[in-house]
Design a protein around this motif. Sequence first.
Motif, PDB file in Angstrom:
ATOM      1  N   TYR C 102       0.831  -1.212   0.000  1.00 25.17           N
ATOM      2  CA  TYR C 102       0.000   0.000   0.000  1.00 25.17           C
ATOM      3  C   TYR C 102       0.860   1.254   0.000  1.00 25.17           C
ATOM      4  CZ  TYR C 102      -4.558  -2.154   0.235  1.00 25.17           C
ATOM      5  OH  TYR C 102      -5.696  -2.835  -0.084  1.00 25.17           O
ATOM      6  N   GLY C 103       2.005   1.194   0.714  1.00 24.07           N
ATOM      7  CA  GLY C 103       2.915   2.344   0.684  1.00 24.07           C
ATOM      8  C   GLY C 103       3.354   2.648  -0.740  1.00 24.07           C
ATOM      9  N   ALA C 104       3.751   1.595  -1.447  1.00 29.15           N
ATOM     10  CA  ALA C 104       4.216   1.779  -2.814  1.00 29.15           C
ATOM     11  C   ALA C 104       3.083   2.247  -3.718  1.00 29.15           C
ATOM     12  CB  ALA C 104       4.808   0.473  -3.331  1.00 29.15           C
ATOM     13  N   ALA C 105       1.922   1.603  -3.557  1.00 32.61           N
ATOM     14  CA  ALA C 105       0.789   1.930  -4.429  1.00 32.61           C
ATOM     15  C   ALA C 105       0.370   3.384  -4.250  1.00 32.61           C
ATOM     16  CB  ALA C 105      -0.382   1.002  -4.124  1.00 32.61           C
ATOM     17  N   GLY C 179      -9.344  -2.207  -3.680  1.00 29.94           N
ATOM     18  CA  GLY C 179      -7.916  -1.931  -3.635  1.00 29.94           C
ATOM     19  C   GLY C 179      -7.517  -0.825  -4.596  1.00 29.94           C
ATOM     20  N   LEU C 180      -6.228  -0.582  -4.648  1.00 30.52           N
ATOM     21  CA  LEU C 180      -5.683   0.487  -5.479  1.00 30.52           C
ATOM     22  C   LEU C 180      -5.061  -0.141  -6.720  1.00 30.52           C
ATOM     23  CD1 LEU C 180      -3.743   2.213  -2.584  1.00 30.52           C
ATOM     24  CD2 LEU C 180      -5.934   2.953  -3.509  1.00 30.52           C
ATOM     25  N   SER C 181      -5.438   0.357  -7.894  1.00 34.94           N
ATOM     26  CA  SER C 181      -4.716  -0.122  -9.070  1.00 34.94           C
ATOM     27  C   SER C 181      -4.068   1.058  -9.778  1.00 34.94           C
ATOM     28  CB  SER C 181      -5.643  -0.897  -9.999  1.00 34.94           C
ATOM     29  OG  SER C 181      -6.793  -0.150 -10.237  1.00 34.94           O
ATOM     30  N   PHE C 182      -3.068   0.789 -10.536  1.00 37.76           N
ATOM     31  CA  PHE C 182      -2.251   1.854 -11.127  1.00 37.76           C
ATOM     32  C   PHE C 182      -1.402   1.234 -12.230  1.00 37.76           C
ATOM     33  CE2 PHE C 182      -0.433   0.012  -7.358  1.00 37.76           C
ATOM     34  CZ  PHE C 182       0.771  -0.475  -7.821  1.00 37.76           C
ATOM     35  N   VAL C 183      -0.686   2.093 -12.939  1.00 38.30           N
ATOM     36  CA  VAL C 183       0.244   1.597 -13.948  1.00 38.30           C
ATOM     37  C   VAL C 183       1.662   1.836 -13.432  1.00 38.30           C
ATOM     38  CG1 VAL C 183       1.084   1.862 -16.295  1.00 38.30           C
ATOM     39  CG2 VAL C 183      -1.367   2.067 -15.794  1.00 38.30           C
ATOM     40  N   THR C 184       2.411   0.760 -13.305  1.00 37.90           N
ATOM     41  CA  THR C 184       3.785   0.911 -12.837  1.00 37.90           C
ATOM     42  C   THR C 184       4.623   1.499 -13.967  1.00 37.90           C
ATOM     43  OG1 THR C 184       3.474  -1.053 -11.500  1.00 37.90           O
ATOM     44  CG2 THR C 184       5.729  -0.290 -11.815  1.00 37.90           C
ATOM     45  N   GLY C 260       8.374  -5.577   3.723  1.00 37.33           N
ATOM     46  CA  GLY C 260       7.802  -4.394   3.091  1.00 37.33           C
ATOM     47  C   GLY C 260       8.292  -4.253   1.662  1.00 37.33           C
ATOM     48  N   LEU C 261       9.573  -4.497   1.452  1.00 34.87           N
ATOM     49  CA  LEU C 261      10.120  -4.418   0.099  1.00 34.87           C
ATOM     50  C   LEU C 261       9.458  -5.468  -0.782  1.00 34.87           C
ATOM     51  CD1 LEU C 261      12.091  -3.179  -1.866  1.00 34.87           C
ATOM     52  CD2 LEU C 261      13.840  -4.773  -1.079  1.00 34.87           C
ATOM     53  N   GLY C 262       9.298  -6.676  -0.216  1.00 30.91           N
ATOM     54  CA  GLY C 262       8.630  -7.726  -0.974  1.00 30.91           C
ATOM     55  C   GLY C 262       7.226  -7.308  -1.378  1.00 30.91           C
ATOM     56  N   GLY C 263       6.492  -6.723  -0.431  1.00 28.42           N
ATOM     57  CA  GLY C 263       5.125  -6.290  -0.726  1.00 28.42           C
ATOM     58  C   GLY C 263       5.103  -5.189  -1.763  1.00 28.42           C
ATOM     59  N   ALA C 264       6.032  -4.227  -1.613  1.00 30.42           N
ATOM     60  CA  ALA C 264       6.087  -3.117  -2.555  1.00 30.42           C
ATOM     61  C   ALA C 264       6.383  -3.627  -3.963  1.00 30.42           C
ATOM     62  CB  ALA C 264       7.146  -2.117  -2.117  1.00 30.42           C
ATOM     63  N   LEU C 265       7.299  -4.577  -4.025  1.00 31.76           N
ATOM     64  CA  LEU C 265       7.620  -5.187  -5.326  1.00 31.76           C
ATOM     65  C   LEU C 265       6.393  -5.863  -5.914  1.00 31.76           C
ATOM     66  CD1 LEU C 265      10.962  -7.174  -5.255  1.00 31.76           C
ATOM     67  CD2 LEU C 265      10.163  -5.588  -7.005  1.00 31.76           C
ATOM     68  N   MET C 266       5.707  -6.602  -5.050  1.00 31.48           N
ATOM     69  CA  MET C 266       4.542  -7.330  -5.520  1.00 31.48           C
ATOM     70  C   MET C 266       3.518  -6.361  -6.083  1.00 31.48           C
ATOM     71  SD  MET C 266       3.543 -10.726  -3.930  1.00 31.48           S
ATOM     72  CE  MET C 266       2.187 -10.875  -2.832  1.00 31.48           C
ATOM     73  N   ALA C 267       3.347  -5.235  -5.391  1.00 34.02           N
ATOM     74  CA  ALA C 267       2.411  -4.227  -5.896  1.00 34.02           C
ATOM     75  C   ALA C 267       2.890  -3.708  -7.251  1.00 34.02           C
ATOM     76  CB  ALA C 267       2.291  -3.075  -4.899  1.00 34.02           C
ATOM     77  N   ALA C 268       4.197  -3.428  -7.347  1.00 30.87           N
ATOM     78  CA  ALA C 268       4.718  -2.893  -8.596  1.00 30.87           C
ATOM     79  C   ALA C 268       4.546  -3.889  -9.735  1.00 30.87           C
ATOM     80  CB  ALA C 268       6.186  -2.525  -8.434  1.00 30.87           C
ATOM     81  N   ILE C 269       4.702  -5.170  -9.408  1.00 32.57           N
ATOM     82  CA  ILE C 269       4.597  -6.194 -10.456  1.00 32.57           C
ATOM     83  C   ILE C 269       3.153  -6.404 -10.886  1.00 32.57           C
ATOM     84  CG2 ILE C 269       4.945  -8.633 -10.957  1.00 32.57           C
ATOM     85  CD1 ILE C 269       7.286  -8.487  -8.887  1.00 32.57           C
ATOM     86  N   THR C 270       2.273  -6.529  -9.888  1.00 35.63           N
ATOM     87  CA  THR C 270       0.875  -6.814 -10.223  1.00 35.63           C
ATOM     88  C   THR C 270       0.102  -5.546 -10.538  1.00 35.63           C
ATOM     89  OG1 THR C 270       0.278  -6.696  -7.889  1.00 35.63           O
ATOM     90  CG2 THR C 270       0.801  -8.871  -8.755  1.00 35.63           C
TER      91      THR C 270
END
Lengths: 238, 292, 376
Positions: C102-105, C179-184, C260-270
């Motif tokens: 969520y931080g990353a998103a 949830g939050l969606s976006f374009v990485t 947290g990094l793992g989660g942020a990555l996951m958000a960036a990937i998905t």
Amino acid sequence: MSAILEINGVTAGYGAAPVLQDVSISVPTGTICAVLGANGAGKTTLLRTLSGLLKPTAGQVVFDGQDLREVKVEHLIRLGLAHVPEGRGVVTELTVDENLRLGGLWRKDRADARRALDEVYQLFEPLQRRRSSAGHQLSGGERQMLALGRALVARPKVLLLDEPSLGLAPRVTAQIMALLRQLRDDTGLTVLLVEQNVRSALSVADEGVVMSLGRVVVSTSAEQLRGDDELRHAYLGF
Amino acid sequence: MDKLLSLTFIGLSRGAVYSAFALALVLIWRAARIVNFAQGAMAVATAYAAYSVTKATDSYWLGFVAALVGGLVLGALVERGVMRFVDHSAPLNNVIVALGVVLVITAIVGMIYGNQFLPFEGPFDQRPLMVGGTGLLSPYDLFVLGTVLLIVVLLALLFTRTPVGLRMRASAFAPEVSRLLGVNVAGMLTLGWALAAAVGAVGGMLVIPTELGLHPHAMDLVFVSAFTAAVVGGLDSPVGAVIGGIFVGLVLTYSTGYIASDITPVAILVLLLVVLLVRPGGLFSTTAARHV
Amino acid sequence: MTATEEVENTRTQGATTLARASTVRGGAFGRTLVRHAVYALVAIVVLIVLTSALAGTGNTFLNYQLAMVCAYLCATAGLTFLTGINGQLSLGHGALMATGAYGAALTIRALADRGIEAVWAVFVALLVGVLAALVVGAVIGAAAARLRGPYLAGVTTVIAIVVPAITTTFDGIFKGDQGLSFVTPSPGAVPALLSNEEWQAYLGIGCAVLVMFLLANLISSRFGRQFRAVANDEVAAKLSGINIARTQVLAFVVSAGCAGLGGALMAAITQQAAPGAYSLTLSLYLLMAIVIGGLGSLAGAVWGALLLVALPDLSTRITDSLELSPDLAQKLDGNLALAIFGLFLIIVMIVAPGGIQGLVRRLSGRLSARRRSAGS
Ligand SMILES: Nc1ncnc2c1ncn2[C@@H]1O[C@H](COP(=O)(O)OP(=O)(O)OP(=O)(O)O)[C@@H](O)[C@H]1O
Ligand SMILES: [Mg+2]
């Protein structure tokens, strides 16, 4: 006189190196046999092996004609073998009455269990007064009475006692020894008595066994142990 | 004032379920020094069994019996089949294996019944009876309170008045001494798990009709609430578990009633942390430390 | 300050005899550092080659999976450090991943709102994700340091359940279940050279190797011994002057940062952050992955991360190949993986507590023993 408990060449231990090595002891019916020895000699290990808490790697134990290797720990008390462990094993969270009742729970005949309980209460007046106290409220002497009483509720043929005098005043120790003598004389109880307190133990014992480093080094009559200064000096240090 | 009163009654009924569930946790904790993290999943499994039986026979009560029996069997099975073989020297191991049981149970019920909510009705009306214009207890709430009371009384009698209860307590406190005195300690452990699982199953039967329905994760929040209740009361104390359950039920109901309807998870977290950090011994525990 | 300098500093403070000892240790640690750096370089080269090879197959999904393995690896490595090395059990790492996600998103969306869609926005987002998890981790860690065994497990379970639920409590910010969606943002200028999936894989590889490198060095450092000492025997550790609480909080914070990094990555990937992906089940999955992979070593975390991607994929393939009715297929989907995981978890705990890594080590030990005996 026949031996109710025969220990034949028992070897046992906790890990790779055995603690007990080739231990043989024969306990005649209706006698008190004192097992003496320094700290770490293997006395507690011996009792634990007798009651099956520890499996021997060699040798056998015969109790009342039955090979104990084939008997489950839970079954021993039904056969008439009671073990009061080191440190007494009073269940401190239970009351005196509950602790005592535990000794007779295995009986199918409830009335008989009741009678055995009453007998023990008569034997130990102080326990009667503290029936509903929790185990942790008892003094050391009362705990020893309770542990002993609980074993007697089972009306055993053989009693294994691990250092009953531990932490007790000499007078209380003497009372317990007198009680053991009385039980032997009145009911023919056989006792295997592990003790550090050599004098007290030998004062009631018929037989004496001295252990050292997991082996039996002397096995003779208590009288001889009491009288033979050399033996006493060599093995018991007084 | 009316709101307070009606919230209090709702909280009592909700808390009663937590009490039962917390009691199940305490039973296993006392018998085996294990916090059974699979308790929620096990209750869900028995509720599914009840669902099937009720659907086939059209009788809620047969379903209830099925859950009860299922709980006994499942508890014994989990202990005999799994927990018995765990190396208990590190407390981590028990928890991890219990979580494995959670995964397996969740997966199995999911495979059989699917992951959607299934309708799960209670045997009595859930609308509150009106007393002087205020909605107090519903017939269903009365059923819940009565059932939990019955469980508590039966367990108390079992443990304090019967030889089996004495055996169970003795084996929990002093397994080796108990064996020497002829108590079948392994059997008592299995019995403890079976009883606890049955109590948990009843807890599940009581709570699921008040929620969205039956679902593989239906008991997750109930489990953490009950865990909180058990911690509030002290994991060693059955009386504490009952009081803790009521306490947690009231706190959660007041907070949803007065703050926000979806605050429950946050409220549980805050409550649990406050209790653990402020009263680390629990409110009713006799042992002071939590170094397990 | 590099690690060798740090050792140097402690040396000047110590007595001369101690100084000699720490020179030896410092030298050993320096060598370990070099060794880890070499491992990291080799891993990067191999993974880059792998990525382009996978891209060559034309199946972009493979690189997506590689990126997911890397994201999981950050989290499992962090959890291994906490549970395997420091002995604290956390069932809440899924929630920490959610925090990172969520931080990353939120960062990416906020930057996009201001028209910033450059590649560096991704790095800022990852950083914010890590920081958010560090903060949450510090709070949980402070509480966790006072708790043991089942109590800690209970509290972290609550966290695992509560954090995803918070997204509906505050759905103004987190948009509830949706949830939050976006374009990485991606280096889209050269799409012919670098597909989106390849870019995600490179991103993941960079993060995962960084996490592994840092953790490996931390574990073999002076601190690492303290972390282990606390896990092995708390009383002894305390007697030897280790500050238990501080060590445990530190371990929790480090571990949370990785998750947290793992989660942020996951958000960036998905390209999204939604509560459904971070449920209690994810937390259980992470724990199960490191147990099956092998607690107590970072290599186990690698096995675990691979399993987390491979096993669900495998079970989907199995259900697909069975040609079941749609209803049954839907029921089996996901649940089959869950069942396999659960069974593995139980079996590994009871039969092979060393996990996969333990088996690998035993096998390679036996092989080398045989080779030795064959040689002599
Ligand atoms: N659980 C155990 N695991 C490993 N070794 C043990 C264990 N219990 C005892 N020992 C070892 O076995 C040996 C004999 O111990 P045991 O307790 O039988 O001695 P003891 O004669 O009863 O001594 P004491 O008079 O001090 O009670 C000792 O060397 C002891 O260290
Ligand atoms: Mg001894």
